[in-house]
Design a protein around this motif. Structure first.
Motif, PDB file in Angstrom:
ATOM      1  N   LEU A 167      -9.403   5.855   4.642  1.00 19.14           N
ATOM      2  CA  LEU A 167      -8.794   4.642   4.117  1.00 19.14           C
ATOM      3  C   LEU A 167      -7.330   4.933   3.849  1.00 19.14           C
ATOM      4  O   LEU A 167      -6.993   5.796   3.048  1.00 19.14           O
ATOM      5  CB  LEU A 167      -9.490   4.196   2.824  1.00 19.14           C
ATOM      6  CG  LEU A 167      -8.875   3.007   2.088  1.00 19.14           C
ATOM      7  CD1 LEU A 167      -8.893   1.752   2.961  1.00 19.14           C
ATOM      8  CD2 LEU A 167      -9.588   2.758   0.771  1.00 19.14           C
ATOM      9  N   LYS A 168      -6.444   4.197   4.572  1.00 18.08           N
ATOM     10  CA  LYS A 168      -5.008   4.402   4.442  1.00 18.08           C
ATOM     11  C   LYS A 168      -4.389   3.226   3.692  1.00 18.08           C
ATOM     12  O   LYS A 168      -4.799   2.082   3.856  1.00 18.08           O
ATOM     13  CB  LYS A 168      -4.349   4.546   5.816  1.00 18.08           C
ATOM     14  CG  LYS A 168      -4.794   5.786   6.572  1.00 18.08           C
ATOM     15  CD  LYS A 168      -4.070   5.907   7.896  1.00 18.08           C
ATOM     16  CE  LYS A 168      -4.504   7.170   8.642  1.00 18.08           C
ATOM     17  NZ  LYS A 168      -3.807   7.311   9.942  1.00 18.08           N
ATOM     18  N   GLY A 169      -3.392   3.568   2.863  1.00 19.21           N
ATOM     19  CA  GLY A 169      -2.698   2.546   2.104  1.00 19.21           C
ATOM     20  C   GLY A 169      -1.425   2.098   2.778  1.00 19.21           C
ATOM     21  O   GLY A 169      -0.942   2.720   3.727  1.00 19.21           O
ATOM     22  N   SER A 170      -0.853   1.019   2.243  1.00 15.36           N
ATOM     23  CA  SER A 170       0.371   0.486   2.828  1.00 15.36           C
ATOM     24  C   SER A 170       1.373   0.120   1.709  1.00 15.36           C
ATOM     25  O   SER A 170       1.439  -1.061   1.313  1.00 15.36           O
ATOM     26  CB  SER A 170       0.061  -0.736   3.684  1.00 15.36           C
ATOM     27  OG  SER A 170      -0.648  -1.705   2.900  1.00 15.36           O
ATOM     28  N   PRO A 171       2.150   1.023   1.151  1.00 20.91           N
ATOM     29  CA  PRO A 171       2.126   2.459   1.474  1.00 20.91           C
ATOM     30  C   PRO A 171       1.111   3.250   0.642  1.00 20.91           C
ATOM     31  O   PRO A 171       0.775   4.370   0.992  1.00 20.91           O
ATOM     32  CB  PRO A 171       3.541   2.890   1.136  1.00 20.91           C
ATOM     33  CG  PRO A 171       3.947   2.003   0.017  1.00 20.91           C
ATOM     34  CD  PRO A 171       3.249   0.695   0.238  1.00 20.91           C
ATOM     35  N   HIS A 172       0.632   2.658  -0.483  1.00 21.93           N
ATOM     36  CA  HIS A 172      -0.283   3.385  -1.354  1.00 21.93           C
ATOM     37  C   HIS A 172      -1.567   2.587  -1.550  1.00 21.93           C
ATOM     38  O   HIS A 172      -1.592   1.360  -1.409  1.00 21.93           O
ATOM     39  CB  HIS A 172       0.367   3.673  -2.720  1.00 21.93           C
ATOM     40  CG  HIS A 172       1.604   4.495  -2.643  1.00 21.93           C
ATOM     41  ND1 HIS A 172       2.870   3.956  -2.752  1.00 21.93           N
ATOM     42  CD2 HIS A 172       1.790   5.824  -2.443  1.00 21.93           C
ATOM     43  CE1 HIS A 172       3.771   4.904  -2.638  1.00 21.93           C
ATOM     44  NE2 HIS A 172       3.140   6.049  -2.441  1.00 21.93           N
ATOM     45  N   ILE A 173      -2.637   3.306  -1.899  1.00 24.75           N
ATOM     46  CA  ILE A 173      -3.932   2.689  -2.184  1.00 24.75           C
ATOM     47  C   ILE A 173      -3.973   2.291  -3.655  1.00 24.75           C
ATOM     48  O   ILE A 173      -3.436   2.998  -4.518  1.00 24.75           O
ATOM     49  CB  ILE A 173      -5.077   3.671  -1.852  1.00 24.75           C
ATOM     50  CG1 ILE A 173      -4.984   4.103  -0.392  1.00 24.75           C
ATOM     51  CG2 ILE A 173      -6.426   3.059  -2.132  1.00 24.75           C
ATOM     52  CD1 ILE A 173      -5.952   5.211  -0.028  1.00 24.75           C
ATOM     53  N   ASP A 174      -4.602   1.178  -3.926  1.00 23.87           N
ATOM     54  CA  ASP A 174      -4.738   0.739  -5.316  1.00 23.87           C
ATOM     55  C   ASP A 174      -5.529   1.795  -6.099  1.00 23.87           C
ATOM     56  O   ASP A 174      -6.584   2.261  -5.653  1.00 23.87           O
ATOM     57  CB  ASP A 174      -5.444  -0.611  -5.382  1.00 23.87           C
ATOM     58  CG  ASP A 174      -5.250  -1.279  -6.730  1.00 23.87           C
ATOM     59  OD1 ASP A 174      -5.609  -0.654  -7.757  1.00 23.87           O
ATOM     60  OD2 ASP A 174      -4.758  -2.421  -6.773  1.00 23.87           O
ATOM     61  N   GLU A 175      -4.998   2.163  -7.260  1.00 21.66           N
ATOM     62  CA  GLU A 175      -5.629   3.225  -8.047  1.00 21.66           C
ATOM     63  C   GLU A 175      -6.988   2.838  -8.603  1.00 21.66           C
ATOM     64  O   GLU A 175      -7.744   3.702  -9.056  1.00 21.66           O
ATOM     65  CB  GLU A 175      -4.721   3.631  -9.210  1.00 21.66           C
ATOM     66  CG  GLU A 175      -4.454   2.510 -10.203  1.00 21.66           C
ATOM     67  CD  GLU A 175      -3.580   2.972 -11.343  1.00 21.66           C
ATOM     68  OE1 GLU A 175      -4.116   3.663 -12.233  1.00 21.66           O
ATOM     69  OE2 GLU A 175      -2.378   2.639 -11.346  1.00 21.66           O
ATOM     70  N   ARG A 176      -7.353   1.556  -8.580  1.00 22.42           N
ATOM     71  CA  ARG A 176      -8.658   1.138  -9.080  1.00 22.42           C
ATOM     72  C   ARG A 176      -9.779   1.377  -8.075  1.00 22.42           C
ATOM     73  O   ARG A 176     -10.945   1.158  -8.400  1.00 22.42           O
ATOM     74  CB  ARG A 176      -8.595  -0.337  -9.470  1.00 22.42           C
ATOM     75  CG  ARG A 176      -7.775  -0.610 -10.713  1.00 22.42           C
ATOM     76  CD  ARG A 176      -7.527  -2.082 -10.929  1.00 22.42           C
ATOM     77  NE  ARG A 176      -6.491  -2.599 -10.040  1.00 22.42           N
ATOM     78  CZ  ARG A 176      -6.009  -3.850 -10.099  1.00 22.42           C
ATOM     79  NH1 ARG A 176      -6.480  -4.691 -10.996  1.00 22.42           N
ATOM     80  NH2 ARG A 176      -5.065  -4.234  -9.264  1.00 22.42           N
ATOM     81  N   LEU A 177      -9.446   1.840  -6.863  1.00 24.69           N
ATOM     82  CA  LEU A 177     -10.464   2.106  -5.856  1.00 24.69           C
ATOM     83  C   LEU A 177     -11.016   3.527  -5.920  1.00 24.69           C
ATOM     84  O   LEU A 177     -12.088   3.790  -5.365  1.00 24.69           O
ATOM     85  CB  LEU A 177      -9.886   1.862  -4.452  1.00 24.69           C
ATOM     86  CG  LEU A 177      -9.626   0.414  -4.055  1.00 24.69           C
ATOM     87  CD1 LEU A 177      -8.903   0.362  -2.715  1.00 24.69           C
ATOM     88  CD2 LEU A 177     -10.932  -0.367  -3.978  1.00 24.69           C
ATOM     89  N   PHE A 178     -10.332   4.448  -6.598  1.00 21.80           N
ATOM     90  CA  PHE A 178     -10.754   5.852  -6.579  1.00 21.80           C
ATOM     91  C   PHE A 178     -10.392   6.499  -7.911  1.00 21.80           C
ATOM     92  O   PHE A 178      -9.671   5.917  -8.750  1.00 21.80           O
ATOM     93  CB  PHE A 178     -10.075   6.605  -5.427  1.00 21.80           C
ATOM     94  CG  PHE A 178      -8.586   6.779  -5.616  1.00 21.80           C
ATOM     95  CD1 PHE A 178      -8.061   7.963  -6.135  1.00 21.80           C
ATOM     96  CD2 PHE A 178      -7.701   5.754  -5.297  1.00 21.80           C
ATOM     97  CE1 PHE A 178      -6.714   8.122  -6.311  1.00 21.80           C
ATOM     98  CE2 PHE A 178      -6.344   5.904  -5.476  1.00 21.80           C
ATOM     99  CZ  PHE A 178      -5.847   7.097  -5.981  1.00 21.80           C
ATOM    100  N   GLU A 179     -10.890   7.734  -8.084  1.00 18.29           N
ATOM    101  CA  GLU A 179     -10.568   8.558  -9.248  1.00 18.29           C
ATOM    102  C   GLU A 179     -10.318   9.987  -8.782  1.00 18.29           C
ATOM    103  O   GLU A 179     -11.142  10.554  -8.065  1.00 18.29           O
ATOM    104  CB  GLU A 179     -11.699   8.547 -10.281  1.00 18.29           C
ATOM    105  CG  GLU A 179     -11.816   7.252 -11.051  1.00 18.29           C
ATOM    106  CD  GLU A 179     -12.892   7.311 -12.118  1.00 18.29           C
ATOM    107  OE1 GLU A 179     -13.576   8.372 -12.191  1.00 18.29           O
ATOM    108  OE2 GLU A 179     -13.063   6.337 -12.863  1.00 18.29           O
ATOM    109  N   CYS A 180      -9.187  10.532  -9.207  1.00 15.51           N
ATOM    110  CA  CYS A 180      -8.826  11.924  -8.907  1.00 15.51           C
ATOM    111  C   CYS A 180      -8.357  12.561 -10.209  1.00 15.51           C
ATOM    112  O   CYS A 180      -7.258  12.260 -10.692  1.00 15.51           O
ATOM    113  CB  CYS A 180      -7.733  11.995  -7.837  1.00 15.51           C
ATOM    114  SG  CYS A 180      -7.201  13.677  -7.451  1.00 15.51           S
ATOM    115  N   ARG A 181      -9.190  13.432 -10.770  1.00 15.83           N
ATOM    116  CA  ARG A 181      -8.894  14.054 -12.064  1.00 15.83           C
ATOM    117  C   ARG A 181      -8.696  15.555 -11.875  1.00 15.83           C
ATOM    118  O   ARG A 181      -9.448  16.207 -11.151  1.00 15.83           O
ATOM    119  CB  ARG A 181     -10.011  13.789 -13.071  1.00 15.83           C
ATOM    120  CG  ARG A 181     -10.235  12.304 -13.330  1.00 15.83           C
ATOM    121  CD  ARG A 181     -11.257  12.064 -14.424  1.00 15.83           C
ATOM    122  NE  ARG A 181     -11.530  10.661 -14.608  1.00 15.83           N
ATOM    123  CZ  ARG A 181     -10.805   9.818 -15.347  1.00 15.83           C
ATOM    124  NH1 ARG A 181      -9.746  10.295 -15.993  1.00 15.83           N
ATOM    125  NH2 ARG A 181     -11.111   8.554 -15.454  1.00 15.83           N
TER     126      ARG A 181
END
Length: 251
Positions: A167-181
């Motif tokens: 899944l690629k963003g344009s330019p970034h992916i919405d932060e509500r779709l994933f979690e990176c801790r």
């Protein structure tokens, strides 16, 4: 002759009048073993008197340090986020509009969620880092106001995927779709570097010393949210558009 006889008579009188050394009574001094035996005898007498009179209160004082009950320990140590004071909790992000997810993305999202492990291309100060769960990172700078053990969340990513889906963003992916801790491990420092600086037509040489420090982290979790979680958080399903993000499958 006369003087000698007078002296003899005087000394004889003094000897008769002075008491003998053996008759003088000196104060008695107790030895160490005698004092110990006396103390033991006193303690035994006290215990016997207390046993004979059980109604009398004990003379022993309670200990200064008492054991903390388990209930107070559980009250001190926070078990969940609700137990942490509001002043120490992380600031929740605020959004002016709900998350908009297209129908095609909502249909393809379960394929990406079901295939683990996931990776994310997170950007930190415009520098991309390809991260997966368990990776160790050494940032090229010292992150301020961060302590060892703090847990941070990377919310800016340009790509998110698994082995077969991306899944690629344009330019970034919405932060509500994933979690990176990530968790802060500590600080590393490089060896001391000394650089000599000189100027023309001068006989003086300067030394510039530098020893940079870098923040090290460990990726704890990289997770993609399921459609059920997105709908529960208030996501809105919209129609597909030309510039909407899509999940690409590898051939």
């Amino acid at each position: 002759m006369f003087s000698r006889s007078v002296l003899r008579s005087l000394t004889s009188d003094l000897r008769l009048s002075a008491p003998s050394i053996s008759t003088i009574s000196l104060p008695q001094r107790a030895c160490l073993h005698q004092t110990a035996s006396l103390r033991n005898a006193q303690q035994q007498s006290q215990t016997q008197s207390s046993s004979l009179n059980p109604e009398t209160p004990l003379s022993a004082t309670p200990r200064a340090q008492e054991s903390i009950p388990e209930t107070s320990i559980h009250n001190i140590i926070p078990q969940t986020r609700d137990d942490i004071p509001l002043a120490k909790q992380p600031v929740a992000p605020t959004f002016t509009s709900p998350l908009e997810v297209t129908k095609s993305l909502m249909a393809q999202l379960p394929h990406l969620v079901g295939q683990t492990p996931h990776y994310v291309t997170a950007e930190i100060h415009a520098r991309p880092f390809l991260l997966t769960a368990g990776d160790h990172i050494r940032l090229p700078f010292l992150m301020p106001k961060v302590k060892t053990g703090d847990i941070l969340r990377f919310n800016r990513a340009s790509a998110l995927g698994s082995r077969d889906f991306t899944l690629k963003g344009s330019p970034h992916i919405d932060e509500r779709l994933f979690e990176c801790r990530v968790r802060v491990i500590g600080v590393e420092s490089e060896p001391l570097r000394i650089k000599e600086k000189t100027k023309r037509r001068q006989r003086h040489t300067k030394q510039a010393r530098s020893k940079h420090r870098y923040t090290t982290m460990r990726v704890m979790d990289v997770r993609v949210k399921s459609p059920e979680e997105l709908l529960k958080e208030g996501a809105v399903v919209i129609e597909d558009a030309a510039d909407s993000p899509q999940i690409e499958a590898r051939s």
